[in-house]
Design an enzyme around this catalytic site. Structure first.
Site, PDB file in Angstrom:
ATOM      1  CG  ASP A  27       3.367   1.485   9.324  1.00 14.93           C
ATOM      2  OD1 ASP A  27       3.010   2.293  10.255  1.00 14.93           O
ATOM      3  OD2 ASP A  27       3.799   1.874   8.187  1.00 14.93           O
TER       4      ASP A  27
ATOM      5  NE  ARG B  12      -0.702  13.341   8.467  1.00 15.25           N
ATOM      6  CZ  ARG B  12       0.328  13.666   7.639  1.00 15.25           C
ATOM      7  NH1 ARG B  12       0.854  12.590   6.787  1.00 15.25           N
ATOM      8  NH2 ARG B  12       0.855  14.646   7.752  1.00 15.25           N
TER       9      ARG B  12
ATOM     10  CB  CYS C 207      -4.591  10.643  12.008  1.00 12.54           C
ATOM     11  SG  CYS C 207      -3.120  10.101  12.119  1.00 12.54           S
TER      12      CYS C 207
ATOM     13  NE  ARG D  35      -7.053   4.478   6.169  1.00 14.94           N
ATOM     14  CZ  ARG D  35      -6.293   5.192   6.720  1.00 14.94           C
ATOM     15  NH1 ARG D  35      -6.447   5.340   8.206  1.00 14.94           N
ATOM     16  NH2 ARG D  35      -5.001   5.695   6.303  1.00 14.94           N
TER      17      ARG D  35
ATOM     18  NE  ARG E  81       1.118  10.630  10.208  1.00 13.96           N
ATOM     19  CZ  ARG E  81       0.489   9.804   9.593  1.00 13.96           C
ATOM     20  NH1 ARG E  81      -0.869   9.189   9.914  1.00 13.96           N
ATOM     21  NH2 ARG E  81       1.014   9.227   8.498  1.00 13.96           N
TER      22      ARG E  81
ATOM     23  CE  LYS F  77      -1.666   1.660   4.360  1.00  8.69           C
ATOM     24  NZ  LYS F  77      -1.421   3.016   4.342  1.00  8.69           N
ATOM     25  CG  ASN F  78       2.233   2.860   3.377  1.00  6.33           C
ATOM     26  OD1 ASN F  78       1.196   3.100   3.491  1.00  6.33           O
ATOM     27  ND2 ASN F  78       2.599   2.522   4.841  1.00  6.33           N
TER      28      ASN F  78
HETATM   29  N1  EPU Z   1       7.316  14.541  10.446  1.00  8.52           N
HETATM   30  C1  EPU Z   1       7.736  15.874  10.729  1.00  8.52           C
HETATM   31  N2  EPU Z   1       7.763  16.756   9.792  1.00  8.52           N
HETATM   32  C2  EPU Z   1       7.262  16.498   8.571  1.00  8.52           C
HETATM   33  C3  EPU Z   1       6.872  14.845   8.332  1.00  8.52           C
HETATM   34  C4  EPU Z   1       6.953  14.054   9.266  1.00  8.52           C
HETATM   35  O1  EPU Z   1       8.231  15.890  11.879  1.00  8.52           O
HETATM   36  O2  EPU Z   1       7.278  17.233   7.775  1.00  8.52           O
HETATM   37  C5  EPU Z   1       7.613  13.382  11.704  1.00  8.52           C
HETATM   38  C6  EPU Z   1       6.237  12.587  11.956  1.00  8.52           C
HETATM   39  O3  EPU Z   1       5.417  13.619  12.853  1.00  8.52           O
HETATM   40  C7  EPU Z   1       6.703  11.580  12.628  1.00  8.52           C
HETATM   41  C8  EPU Z   1       7.927  11.245  11.516  1.00  8.52           C
HETATM   42  O4  EPU Z   1       8.541  12.272  11.125  1.00  8.52           O
HETATM   43  O5  EPU Z   1       7.072  11.609  13.636  1.00  8.52           O
HETATM   44  C9  EPU Z   1       7.935  10.076  10.470  1.00  8.52           C
HETATM   45  O6  EPU Z   1       6.839  10.596   9.678  1.00  8.52           O
HETATM   46  P1  EPU Z   1       6.435  10.435   8.262  1.00  8.52           P
HETATM   47  O7  EPU Z   1       6.562  11.625   7.436  1.00  8.52           O
HETATM   48  O8  EPU Z   1       7.698   9.593   7.656  1.00  8.52           O
HETATM   49  O9  EPU Z   1       5.354   9.465   8.021  1.00  8.52           O
HETATM   50  P2  EPU Z   1       4.422   9.675   6.756  1.00  8.52           P
HETATM   51  O10 EPU Z   1       5.422   9.615   5.526  1.00  8.52           O
HETATM   52  O11 EPU Z   1       3.267  10.514   6.745  1.00  8.52           O
HETATM   53  C10 EPU Z   1       4.566   7.043   6.168  1.00  8.52           C
HETATM   54  C11 EPU Z   1       3.465   5.682   6.136  1.00  8.52           C
HETATM   55  C12 EPU Z   1       2.906   5.404   7.496  1.00  8.52           C
HETATM   56  C13 EPU Z   1       4.135   5.187   8.494  1.00  8.52           C
HETATM   57  C14 EPU Z   1       5.160   6.429   8.421  1.00  8.52           C
HETATM   58  C15 EPU Z   1       6.406   6.015   9.073  1.00  8.52           C
HETATM   59  C16 EPU Z   1       2.313   6.183   4.053  1.00  8.52           C
HETATM   60  C17 EPU Z   1       1.254   6.336   3.157  1.00  8.52           C
HETATM   61  N3  EPU Z   1       2.323   6.069   5.267  1.00  8.52           N
HETATM   62  O12 EPU Z   1       3.855   8.082   6.595  1.00  8.52           O
HETATM   63  O13 EPU Z   1       2.288   4.313   7.363  1.00  8.52           O
HETATM   64  O14 EPU Z   1       3.730   5.086   9.785  1.00  8.52           O
HETATM   65  O15 EPU Z   1       5.746   6.712   6.838  1.00  8.52           O
HETATM   66  O16 EPU Z   1       7.131   4.928   8.535  1.00  8.52           O
HETATM   67  O17 EPU Z   1       3.423   5.519   3.456  1.00  8.52           O
HETATM   68  C18 EPU Z   1       0.605   2.897   7.936  1.00  8.52           C
HETATM   69  O18 EPU Z   1       0.587   2.271   6.869  1.00  8.52           O
HETATM   70  O19 EPU Z   1      -0.361   2.553   8.754  1.00  8.52           O
HETATM   71  C19 EPU Z   1       0.972   4.115   8.228  1.00  8.52           C
HETATM   72  C20 EPU Z   1       0.722   5.040   9.181  1.00  8.52           C
END
Ligand code: EPU
Length: 420
Positions: free
Chosen positions: A307, A92, A116, A399, A121, A22-23
């Protein structure tokens, strides 16, 4: 709203085939809008989030044609640029359209995603990166409004307080493919999903090197053309089924798994006493009756993935002794703790750390799913528990897990989906 009714106590046996990730798929779908001509993606999982992304891309002028698990995305209209709050709020990962929209159409209006169930986030790293490439960004009525002429290559640092950002790296990497000149991302996220995105972008004619490392270099090109791409297997689904085999003292062959994407997971499962071996294009997973307590800290890849934190926690609820699980990616991602406690788990939470005291048995109970991975943990606990577990709000599970109850039933679990 659907619920899952689980009669626990069955040992899982047999083979399960892992779906496409998915990701990996979500940012790849968004990047399809960078291309001239259609992109055909294979092994696209049939999930609510994937359908939501196809719906959003539909509003942004891309046509989706499905044939089984193959999805062809074709850009038909390049005028739209607005990702509405209704859609972003539900998923998101909609933020992944920001970089591609800006790079290809010169403008993007994307609703600011809120927090969330797994915590705050922020998206500051996405915005900082796009600004470094020359975008002007403002916030208007809760929407990010970004404009740019042709983006310009730049040096972009993507380190934040909790490491890098996976989707932030995806956004900057995708946007930089069409920028003028060279972009260097330092402190890029290294997740395999980003290597898959880079493979897709390169197949379209982009010039991305170093994906999967913290130092990624993108030489901008004038055009990208649609291509075919097969999505990598979902390492989180694979890890969840490994935990399912282990928690039921079962014996499961996991087909189509990339163990090289799961080193930290396999390491921790082996520490718990789970036997994981490479076998026949996949892995065989079994466990002895005695599970050992472990210490685990979630970290960005190649560390143990956030995850799978909830699923590992469900498993060690039945281990001998005290396990210590620390969450370093989303420090508030512990909604499953209180629900697991309803099933007899003994968990003490202290800040971003949970201390799990193993118990002899879990007992079935009605429980409430709060987010995708927390729901998976409750299903795992239900598989091992004595009696009946009813998992409410299963839409969270839908999801991210393709036909999860069908796959578990094929392995011998007693699960039924009830629509209410
Ligand atoms: N963060 C910041 N600033 C930003 C972005 C992120 O401080 O601009 C922080 C976040 O708050 C968090 C950390 O950095 O503490 C990591 O967040 P990241 O941005 O890497 O998360 P994401 O890209 O929004 C993806 C996956 C998530 C997974 C995370 C971490 C997808 C669609 N989502 O989210 O997957 O938990 O990376 O590996 O790829 C899930 O599949 O259940 C899921 C939540």
């Amino acid at each position: 709203m659907d619920t899952l009714v689980i009669n626990g106590g069955q040992r899982l046996r047999g083979t399960v085939r892992i779906s496409g990730s998915k990701n990996a798929c979500l940012p790849i779908m968004a990047a399809a809008m960078l291309a001239e001509g259609p992109s055909t993606l294979h092994r696209v999982p049939a999930l609510a989030d994937i359908k939501a992304m196809a719906g959003l891309l539909g509003e942004l002028g891309l046509r989706s044609d499905w044939q089984d698990d193959t999805l062809t995305l074709t850009v038909e209209d390049e005028t739209p640029s607005h990702a509405r709050y209704d859609l972003v709020r539900k998923m998101r990962a909609s933020i992944s359209v920001l970089g591609p929209l800006l790079a290809k159409r010169g403008r993007a209006r994307v609703a600011m995603p809120g927090g969330c169930a797994i915590g705050a986030r922020p998206i500051d790293l996405h915005l900082r990166g796009l600004e470094a490439l020359g975008a002007q960004i403002e916030l208007e009525s809760g929407d990010i409004v970004a404009t740019a002429g042709r983006l310009r290559g730049a040096e972009v640092y993507l380190g934040g307080p909790f490491g890098s950002s996976v989707l932030g790296t995806a956004n900057i990497m995708s946007a930089a493919t069409l920028a003028e000149g060279t972009t260097v991302i330092e402190c890029a996220a290294c997740e395999p999903e980003l290597t898959d995105l880079a493979d897709y972008l390169n197949a379209m004619g982009a010039r991305v090197t170093g994906a999967g490392t913290p130092h990624v270099v993108i030489e901008g090109v004038e055009h990208l053309t649609g291509c075919e791409h097969t999505v990598i297997p979902d390492r989180i689904e694979a890890g969840t089924f490994m935990c399912a085999a282990a928690i039921t003292n079962g014996e499961v062959h996991i087909d189509r798994v990339r163990l090289d994407h799961m080193m930290a997971v396999v390491d921790r499962l082996r520490a718990v006493g789970v036997i994981v071996e490479k076998a026949d294009g996949g892995a065989s997973v079994s466990s002895s009756r005695r599970l050992h307590a472990v210490e685990t800290t979630t970290q960005p890849y190649p560390g143990f993935p956030t995850d799978l934190q909830a699923q590992l926690m469900a498993l060690v609820c039945l281990a001998d002794g005290n396990s210590v699980i620390t969450e370093k990616v989303f420090p508030d991602r512990f909604m499953h703790v209180a629900e697991l406690a309803r099933m007899g788990a003994q968990i003490h939470k202290e800040g971003p750390t949970a201390i799990v005291t193993g118990c002899r048995r879990l007992v079935g109970a009605p429980v409430m799913a709060s987010d995708l991975r927390a729901s998976a943990a409750l299903v795992l606990a239900g598989l091992a528990a004595g009696g009946q577990t009813i998992v409410n709000r299963v839409y969270h599970l839908d999801r991210g897990y393709e036909r999860i109850e069908e796959k578990l039933v094929a392995l011998g679990a007693e699960i039924t989906r009830v629509s209410t």
